[in-house]
Design an enzyme around this catalytic site. Structure first.
Site, PDB file in Angstrom:
ATOM      1  N   ASP A 263       0.827  -1.201   0.000  1.00  0.00           N
ATOM      2  CA  ASP A 263       0.000   0.000   0.000  1.00  0.00           C
ATOM      3  C   ASP A 263       0.868   1.262   0.000  1.00  0.00           C
ATOM      4  OD1 ASP A 263       0.788  -0.891   2.623  1.00  0.00           O
ATOM      5  OD2 ASP A 263      -0.525   0.623   3.500  1.00  0.00           O
ATOM      6  N   ASP A 264       0.302   2.337  -0.520  1.00  0.00           N
ATOM      7  CA  ASP A 264       0.891   3.679  -0.455  1.00  0.00           C
ATOM      8  C   ASP A 264       2.310   3.729  -1.017  1.00  0.00           C
ATOM      9  OD1 ASP A 264      -1.487   4.196   0.795  1.00  0.00           O
ATOM     10  OD2 ASP A 264      -0.646   4.349   2.804  1.00  0.00           O
TER      11      ASP A 264
END
Length: 600
Positions: A263-264
């Site tokens: 993620d991210d």
């Protein structure tokens, strides 16, 4: 048969908590409960029939901490075991056919705790401990099991990670609330992500990790350790082997659950086909070969609907290529959003499995001036069969997060019977029994997030809202005060002041008080500001110009002190400051003050 949340056995379990009347709930709410209203004394002499006498097993350790004495010739019997064990064989037909389920019966001859498995026994013992009150146990029969297979917390926020002691308290809390998963993945741990994910933990950090893993085992919680390699990963054998070596390092520390977060991130690490290839290799060559670890969990780069490309996109690739036993996380339609059937109907066909819900609440890393201590509501009550897991991403304030976490434990155990308000009240009682009423006052005005990029809002100050609205409306229209509304709001302002003073000075749950302290100072000023604003309303209604000026000047000074407190507290953040009551109290008080000034 399903029975409403037990409401525990009429008057025998009423709480004697100052300022907070109500009934004690058995939580999480059992799937089925039959109670007669009778009770027995907690036995001092009994004979135990257990599946493995003397075993160092969490369920038995917990049971014997509650019932430490026994006698071989006692007439009262305690039967403990899992399906198939000799100790509970005659109860086999009533044990639920559900993972982690249990059957608990208490009568004047025996206590039976029969689990579908070892964790089920542990949960049965936890329920037994909850039922004990004033030296007695109710005569009761419970058949119980969780709705969601994996329930718990992901420490996945940005900002200051939890302390070691906070994590130890959390793991005990999860066991008490029948949560079975803790995922270690704080974004600001450098050995979890770039730059040091390839390196083993130093000796001190490794020793602490080992202690956490043991604490998780003692509380029947699966300790997942997550790695976050995507920002600088190279899709080559060297980095693949580095990741496996890191997992092996964690395995040697006792970890038996593993996750990979993508993620991210941006760049090369976002490629779905490369992620799937790596994850499958880990699954085939590490997870499946160990034989004693939980399923591999991954957080995808496209982890919510608003970021997802459907046709031939990222999620479709994962669904087609990932090994079917790998669990895939999902936050909903947006990064921060409640979960409903519609979002599951969207994602599950794409990933070709039931979503592993990462719920971004009560996480506050994007609204750091706020504490989020309100009710947990808005998630679908009909999604239990369409998710594989549901974990909460909490605040960096571990104790303050427990109000929401306990409600999430209730929700994931028995969705159909979940009552958000009752669960919230019980969590407050459990967190601070002696000062529950004061904590309720504080939490009820510290639940909304204020303006935020995710447009996620929560209820706040709901009980006082009608009086605030009536007061503002009447004063704006006539320059007079609504007497009843004024009295109600004035009393609440005094409640706020009193709650702030009591909570700041109490010795009860000091870790929680320390977390709340900056907000409590602001909260007290808010109560004092409200009182002075109300005095301006009264003075204006009485045409008392001198009283108005005094109260107005004092109110403006208190407002300035609130601003100073906001500007000087909670500073080690990207979004520093403290705020309370921003949804209803502050706007109403500001409106009343300025309305009085304009009308002079």
């Amino acid at each position: 048969m399903k029975t409403r949340s037990i409401l525990l056995l009429s008057m025998a379990f009423l709480l004697s908590v100052p300022m907070l009347a109500g009934e004690k709930y058995l939580h999480p709410t059992p799937q089925q409960l039959i109670a007669t209203g009778d009770s027995i004394a907690i036995p001092s002499d009994y004979r135990t029939y257990v599946f493995e006498e003397g075993a160092d097993i969490p369920a038995l350790k917990l049971l014997y901490s509650f019932l430490p004495y026994s006698a071989e010739k006692a007439g009262f019997g305690i039967y403990v075991g899992a399906k198939g064990d000799k100790s509970v064989r005659k109860f086999s037909r009533v044990i639920p056919q559900k993972s982690e389920g249990y059957y608990l019966k208490i009568d004047d001859e025996k206590i039976v705790i029969a689990g579908a498995d070892r964790r089920g026994i542990y949960y049965g013992v936890q329920t037994l401990l909850q039922l004990a009150e004033n030296g007695k146990l109710p005569v009761v029969e419970i058949t119980d099991y969780p709705d969601v297979p994996y329930r718990g917390v992901v420490e996945g926020f940005y900002g200051k990670p939890w302390s070691h002691q906070a994590r130890l308290r959390q793991l005990e809390f999860y066991g008490k609330n029948k949560m079975n998963v803790y995922i270690y993945g704080p974004k600001d741990d450098p050995y979890h992500r770039t730059p040091n994910w390839r390196k083993p933990y130093p000796e001190q950090e490794a020793a602490q990790m080992k202690e956490l893993v043991q604490a998780a085992a003692d509380n029947n919680v699966i300790f997942y350790w997550a790695i976050h390699p995507g920002q600088d990963i190279k899709w080559n054998n060297e980095d693949r082997d580095s990741l496996l070596q890191k997992f092996e390092h964690m395995y040697q520390l006792g970890v038996r659950g593993f996750a990979v977060f993508f993620d991210d991130i941006s760049g090369e690490g976002t490629k779905a086909d490369k992620q799937a290839e790596l994850l499958n290799y880990i699954d085939d060559n590490f997870i499946q070969t160990k034989h004693d670890v939980a399923p591999l969990v991954m957080c995808p780069t496209e982890y919510n609907k608003s970021w997802a490309k459907v046709e031939g996109g990222y999620l479709t690739t994962l669904g087609e290529k990932l090994n079917e036993d790998i669990l895939v996380m999902w936050t909903g339609d947006k990064v921060v959003e409640t979960i409903d059937m519609e979002t599951l109907d969207f994602v599950n066909p794409l990933i070709r499995r039931k979503a592993f819900i990462w719920w971004n609440f009560p996480v506050s890393d994007y609204v750091q001036p706020h504490l989020l201590m309100g009710e947990v509501y808005g998630n679908g009550l009909d999604i239990k069969d369409d998710i594989s897991a549901f974990v909460s991403n909490p605040m960096e304030y571990a104790e303050a997060s427990k109000i929401a976490i306990q409600s999430i434990a209730d929700y994931t155990w028995n969705m159909e019977q979940y009552d958000s308000h009752a669960s919230w009240l019980q969590a407050i009682r459990d967190l601070m029994p002696e000062n529950a009423g004061y904590l309720k006052t504080f939490a009820s005005h510290n639940s909304d997030l204020g303006p935020n990029g995710h447009n996620f809002q929560r209820m706040e100050s709901e009980e006082i809202a009608p009086a605030l609205d009536a007061l503002v409306k009447e004063f704006a229209a006539t320059g007079k005060k609504d007497e009843q509304a004024w009295n109600t709001v004035y009393q609440e302002c005094n409640n706020i002041i009193e709650a702030s003073d009591i909570l700041l000075t109490t010795d009860e749950n000091r870790p929680l008080v320390e977390e709340m302290t900056p907000w409590l100072y602001y909260f007290k000023l808010l109560g004092e500001y409200g009182c002075k604003v109300l005095e301006t309303v009264e003075a204006r209604a009485n045409n008392d110009e001198a009283a108005f000026k005094r109260a107005y000047t004092h109110a403006k000074a208190l407002k300035k002190l609130m601003e100073i407190t906001d500007a000087s507290s909670n500073r080690d953040h990207r979004q520093p400051g403290v705020k309370c009551g921003t949804k209803r109290l502050v706007p109403a008080f500001d409106t009343l003050l300025e309305s009085g000034a304009v009308s002079k």
